[in-house]
Design a protein around this motif. Structure first.
Motif, PDB file in Angstrom:
ATOM      1  N   ALA A 125       0.857  -1.189   0.000  1.00  0.00           N
ATOM      2  CA  ALA A 125       0.000   0.000   0.000  1.00  0.00           C
ATOM      3  C   ALA A 125       0.893   1.238   0.000  1.00  0.00           C
ATOM      4  O   ALA A 125       2.077   1.161   0.285  1.00  0.00           O
ATOM      5  CB  ALA A 125      -0.903  -0.013   1.225  1.00  0.00           C
ATOM      6  N   GLU A 126       0.322   2.395  -0.284  1.00  0.00           N
ATOM      7  CA  GLU A 126       1.107   3.612  -0.423  1.00  0.00           C
ATOM      8  C   GLU A 126       1.907   3.958   0.847  1.00  0.00           C
ATOM      9  O   GLU A 126       3.096   4.277   0.756  1.00  0.00           O
ATOM     10  CB  GLU A 126       0.202   4.770  -0.841  1.00  0.00           C
ATOM     11  CG  GLU A 126       0.940   6.042  -1.252  1.00  0.00           C
ATOM     12  CD  GLU A 126       2.056   5.801  -2.276  1.00  0.00           C
ATOM     13  OE1 GLU A 126       1.920   4.873  -3.095  1.00  0.00           O
ATOM     14  OE2 GLU A 126       3.076   6.529  -2.255  1.00  0.00           O
ATOM     15  N   PRO A 127       1.284   3.902   2.052  1.00  0.00           N
ATOM     16  CA  PRO A 127       2.087   4.221   3.258  1.00  0.00           C
ATOM     17  C   PRO A 127       3.288   3.296   3.391  1.00  0.00           C
ATOM     18  O   PRO A 127       4.382   3.730   3.746  1.00  0.00           O
ATOM     19  CB  PRO A 127       1.104   4.001   4.408  1.00  0.00           C
ATOM     20  CG  PRO A 127      -0.236   3.996   3.816  1.00  0.00           C
ATOM     21  CD  PRO A 127      -0.106   3.557   2.394  1.00  0.00           C
ATOM     22  N   ALA A 128       3.104   2.007   3.051  1.00  0.00           N
ATOM     23  CA  ALA A 128       4.196   1.036   3.149  1.00  0.00           C
ATOM     24  C   ALA A 128       5.298   1.389   2.158  1.00  0.00           C
ATOM     25  O   ALA A 128       6.481   1.316   2.464  1.00  0.00           O
ATOM     26  CB  ALA A 128       3.679  -0.375   2.901  1.00  0.00           C
ATOM     27  N   ARG A 129       4.879   1.803   0.945  1.00  0.00           N
ATOM     28  CA  ARG A 129       5.873   2.190  -0.073  1.00  0.00           C
ATOM     29  C   ARG A 129       6.700   3.369   0.426  1.00  0.00           C
ATOM     30  O   ARG A 129       7.912   3.396   0.292  1.00  0.00           O
ATOM     31  CB  ARG A 129       5.174   2.577  -1.388  1.00  0.00           C
ATOM     32  CG  ARG A 129       4.352   1.469  -1.992  1.00  0.00           C
ATOM     33  CD  ARG A 129       3.762   1.896  -3.336  1.00  0.00           C
ATOM     34  NE  ARG A 129       4.762   1.819  -4.387  1.00  0.00           N
ATOM     35  CZ  ARG A 129       5.024   0.718  -5.070  1.00  0.00           C
ATOM     36  NH1 ARG A 129       4.337  -0.387  -4.822  1.00  0.00           N
ATOM     37  NH2 ARG A 129       5.938   0.711  -5.998  1.00  0.00           N
ATOM     38  N   GLN A 130       6.010   4.356   1.010  1.00  0.00           N
ATOM     39  CA  GLN A 130       6.711   5.533   1.531  1.00  0.00           C
ATOM     40  C   GLN A 130       7.711   5.121   2.625  1.00  0.00           C
ATOM     41  O   GLN A 130       8.830   5.616   2.691  1.00  0.00           O
ATOM     42  CB  GLN A 130       5.699   6.550   2.109  1.00  0.00           C
ATOM     43  CG  GLN A 130       4.932   7.316   1.047  1.00  0.00           C
ATOM     44  CD  GLN A 130       5.883   8.040   0.082  1.00  0.00           C
ATOM     45  OE1 GLN A 130       6.916   8.590   0.486  1.00  0.00           O
ATOM     46  NE2 GLN A 130       5.550   8.009  -1.208  1.00  0.00           N
ATOM     47  N   GLU A 131       7.255   4.215   3.486  1.00  0.00           N
ATOM     48  CA  GLU A 131       8.115   3.793   4.587  1.00  0.00           C
ATOM     49  C   GLU A 131       9.375   3.093   4.050  1.00  0.00           C
ATOM     50  O   GLU A 131      10.491   3.324   4.534  1.00  0.00           O
ATOM     51  CB  GLU A 131       7.347   2.853   5.521  1.00  0.00           C
ATOM     52  CG  GLU A 131       7.938   2.841   6.912  1.00  0.00           C
ATOM     53  CD  GLU A 131       7.095   2.040   7.899  1.00  0.00           C
ATOM     54  OE1 GLU A 131       7.647   1.643   8.923  1.00  0.00           O
ATOM     55  OE2 GLU A 131       5.893   1.814   7.618  1.00  0.00           O
TER      56      GLU A 131
END
Lengths: 512, 240
Positions: free
Chosen positions: A301-307
């Motif tokens: 998911a996007e938050p995971a990608r950012q992390e």
């Protein structure tokens, strides 16, 4: 061999005895037989031989013969010999005396020889005693022993060193060794030691080549040259023994040197392994995050990608710091570290260090009376970054960065709740234990195969050392380790930018 | 959905693994030390353990050995490049597979997939007489092996080797393990024997020969997972 005065004394003693005995027998000569007279006159000859050797014995025999023939054989006062019996007595007298003199003299000679040999054996024993001991001053021992043994004027031992000959030791020499060394110094040029004007070596020396295992190992010069063949033989034996022990000492030195090289090589291997481990650790994270991000089926998911992107970036920074540390190592080793002392605000430099590390959860404890220190802002910031980074790697959480006044200086410390000093020592041997004499960074062999290089701490130690202080490692009360160092208090009105170029040796010396 | 135990002391890498593996729908449990790993393995019974060899307290090889004392759970080892000896030690101690750092997630996930499937197989057919690996069926009782129903002509030793690999399908079996199991306890260093037999087995397996994978310098692995890892194999030999 009996000496000349001794022979004379023997002859004189014999003559006196002959005179005395003849005088006594003269009074009774009519009552004594010719053979008895001859027998009595054997005594002075034997005494003469014992006291004065063969020559004295023969002289005594001659005197005795004349006295016997002239005074004690009938037809006294003339050289005429009467009866056949008297002739026989005279001949027997002479033969016996010559034989006795010969036997006694041979005996004396054998004694002298035996005594000499015993002395020789004792000297050889003394020498081997001197050579067998494990001492650094082998050369000096050799020349001292040789000088004592031969009662020489001077003794010089010349050994090859690299490409040139040099005087390893000397005894009884008036000219200083350095002067002699200077004469020997140039390889390839003939040297006339004895005629050299600056040396004026006295007496006629003997120079013996020292050869071991078919290889020349040095020269032994001794003056005056031993005259007697016994002494020359002894000198040759000495030379062989000395050559062997020099060869042995050379071998030992070689063994020690190769051992040291091996240890240095091992240290390099360990450091290399540790550094490559340190460099690979952030790379593993970077590669894992990026490959995960690239995978279309990852389901991220996007938050995971950012992390993941954040983690990759953070580790790239960590890698950058490591490379910077590696460059610093070369700077420290090359001795080009420049310390620009200036008043540094303690709260400011701590804040900057924490900012570089991405503001980790660290407690900062600043004492009220701490304001400025006299230090290089950049270097101290770097030291703090490395200390906090190190603490974090082993014990995230409960890390305290503190600054307080201590005996007129400011003490900066980073304390953690990790495994404590034992573990720190293990992982930071590069800086705190195993620094070699040359000032190069050398972790001890304790560093585990997968251990961290401790590069950060080594750099911190070197930078603190460049400030004339040192990094110290203590147990943190209540568990964990505490790394600290002190800096002089800075004054706001101090003249700015007093920079000091540090030589490599100064850095190394200060850092220890 | 599987439960994975990740054992590593590098917090950043642990975070990446947690994020990436969780996104696939797996449950991720983390241990930072060897002691913690042993305890979690016992209490949570993970489906697979991802174990870094360089732990701060207990050596990773030792962790493998202790887990194997009571469990057959698959263990995939993470090891640094150039540390071949410890990689082999951990496989001898019971690890199933290894991934060399730095690794791509696709490669790790491929290894995890193999470990998980064969781990489940092994748990099911414990002591089974008939072993199935893809199209290959090995009948230990009758000493026969069939490939898609056709009987393979194997010598006794070829059969023993294939049977051992099939019983440990998915696991990287080291040269040492194979020689000891197939040739006998007096063997252990004659990896040239294995090269010869692996070559013969591959020829007899025909197209299915790719199931027998060579791990150069380490050992052999029999697996029906034909999806080769997306990443190229790590170039460990480059620096030496």
């Amino acid at each position: 061999m009996a000496s000349y005065p001794r022979a004379l004394a023997g002859a004189a003693t014999a003559a006196v005895l002959v005179a005395g005995l003849s005088a006594a027998m003269l009074l009774l000569r009519d009552h004594l037989s010719v053979a008895f007279d001859g027998l009595v006159l054997v005594v002075p000859v034997v005494v003469g031989v014992v006291v004065g050797g063969l020559a004295a014995g023969i002289a005594a025999a001659a005197v005795g013969f004349v006295v016997y023939e002239v005074v004690l054989i009938p037809q006294y006062g003339t050289s005429a010999v009467g009866a056949a019996q008297s002739w026989v007595a005279l001949v027997v007298y002479v033969v016996v005396l010559v034989l006795v003199a010969k036997v006694v003299a041979d005996q004396r000679h054998a004694w002298a020889e035996a005594a000499h040999r015993e002395q020789e054996t004792r000297r050889l024993f003394d020498l081997s005693e001197a050579l067998i001991a494990e001492t650094p001053d082998l050369a000096q021992r050799v020349v001292d022993t040789v000088q004592q043994t031969f009662g020489s004027g001077w003794v010089v031992l010349v050994l090859p060193n690299d490409d040139a000959l040099h005087v390893a030791a000397s005894a009884g020499l008036a000219a200083p060794v350095a002067q002699l060394d200077a004469v020997l110094g140039t390889p390839g040029t003939p040297v006339h030691l004895l005629e050299h004007p600056s040396l004026s070596l006295p007496d006629d020396p003997a120079v013996v080549a020292l050869v071991a295992d078919g290889h020349p190992v040095g020269l032994l010069a001794i003056s005056p040259a031993p005259a007697h063949h016994h002494d020359r033989r002894l000198l040759a034996t000495f030379a062989n023994q000395v050559a062997l022990s020099i060869a042995r000492a050379n071998l030992r030195e070689l063994a020690v040197r190769s051992e040291r090289l091996e240890a240095a090589e091992e240290t390099r291997q360990i450091l290399l392994r540790a550094v490559s481990h340190d460099l690979r650790t952030p790379l593993a994270t970077i590669k894992a995050s990026l490959s995960g991000l690239r995978d279309p089926g990852s389901g991220l998911a996007e938050p995971a990608r950012q992390e993941l992107l954040g983690l990759a970036e953070e580790q790239a920074d960590r890698l950058d710091r490591l490379v910077a540390n590696l460059l610093d190592v070369t700077r420290v080793e090359a001795g080009t570290l420049l310390v620009r002392r200036q008043p540094v605000a303690v709260d400011d430099v701590i804040d900057e260090a924490l900012a570089i590390l991405g503001r980790p959860p660290v407690t900062v404890a600043l004492a009220d009376d701490v304001d400025l220190v006299d230090a290089d802002h950049l270097l101290i910031c770097h030291v703090l970054v490395n200390l906090v980074d190190n603490a974090f790697r082993y014990a995230p959480g409960d890390i305290v960065v503190s600054a307080a006044r201590h005996a007129g200086r400011v003490e900066l410390a980073v304390a953690d709740r990790g495994p404590g000093t034992a573990a720190v020592q293990l992982r930071s041997t590069a800086s705190l234990v195993g620094r070699s004499a040359g000032g190069t960074l050398a972790p001890s062999a304790h560093l585990a195969g997968d251990g961290h290089s401790g590069l950060g701490l080594a750099i911190a130690d070197a930078f603190v050392g460049a400030h004339g202080s040192r990094l110290s490692l203590d147990d943190n009360p209540g568990g964990g380790a505490r790394l600290s160092f002190t800096l002089p208090v800075g004054r706001a009105d101090a003249e700015d930018l007093d920079s000091t170029e540090l030589a490599g040796s100064a850095v190394a010396a200060g850092a220890r | 959905m599987a439960r994975l135990l990740v054992v590593d002391d590098d917090p950043a890498l642990v975070k990446v693994l947690r994020i990436s593996l969780t996104a696939r729908g797996d449950e991720v449990v983390v241990a930072r030390t060897g002691a913690d790993a042993l305890q979690q393995a016992a209490s949570l019974r993970p489906d697979v353990v991802i174990l870094d060899l360089g732990l701060p307290d207990v050596d990773g090889v030792e962790v493998c050995r202790r887990i194997r004392q009571w469990s057959e759970m698959p263990i995939v080892v993470l090891s640094a490049a150039g540390d071949e000896q410890r990689k082999v030690s951990s496989l001898d101690a019971g690890a199933d597979d290894y991934v060399t750092k730095p690794f791509g997630m696709a490669e790790l996930q491929a290894r995890l997939r193999v470990a998980l499937r064969h781990g489940a197989d092994r748990a099911g057919d414990h002591g089974a007489v008939e072993l199935t690996v893809g199209p290959l069926v090995v009948d230990a009782a009758h000493h026969t092996a069939t490939l898609e129903g056709h009987v393979l002509e194997l010598t006794a030793r070829e059969f023993d080797l294939l049977a051992y690999l099939a019983r440990h399908a998915g696991k990287v079996c080291t040269h040492h393990l194979l020689l000891q199991a197939v040739w006998g306890t007096g063997y252990g260093t004659e990896s040239n024997y294995l090269r010869v037999y692996a070559h013969r087995l591959r020829r007899k397996l025909g197209d299915a020969g790719t199931m027998l994978r060579t791990h150069p310098g380490i050992g052999y692995q029999l697996t029906d997972d034909d999806t080769d890892p997306a990443d190229p194999p790590p170039r460990t030999a480059r620096s030496r």
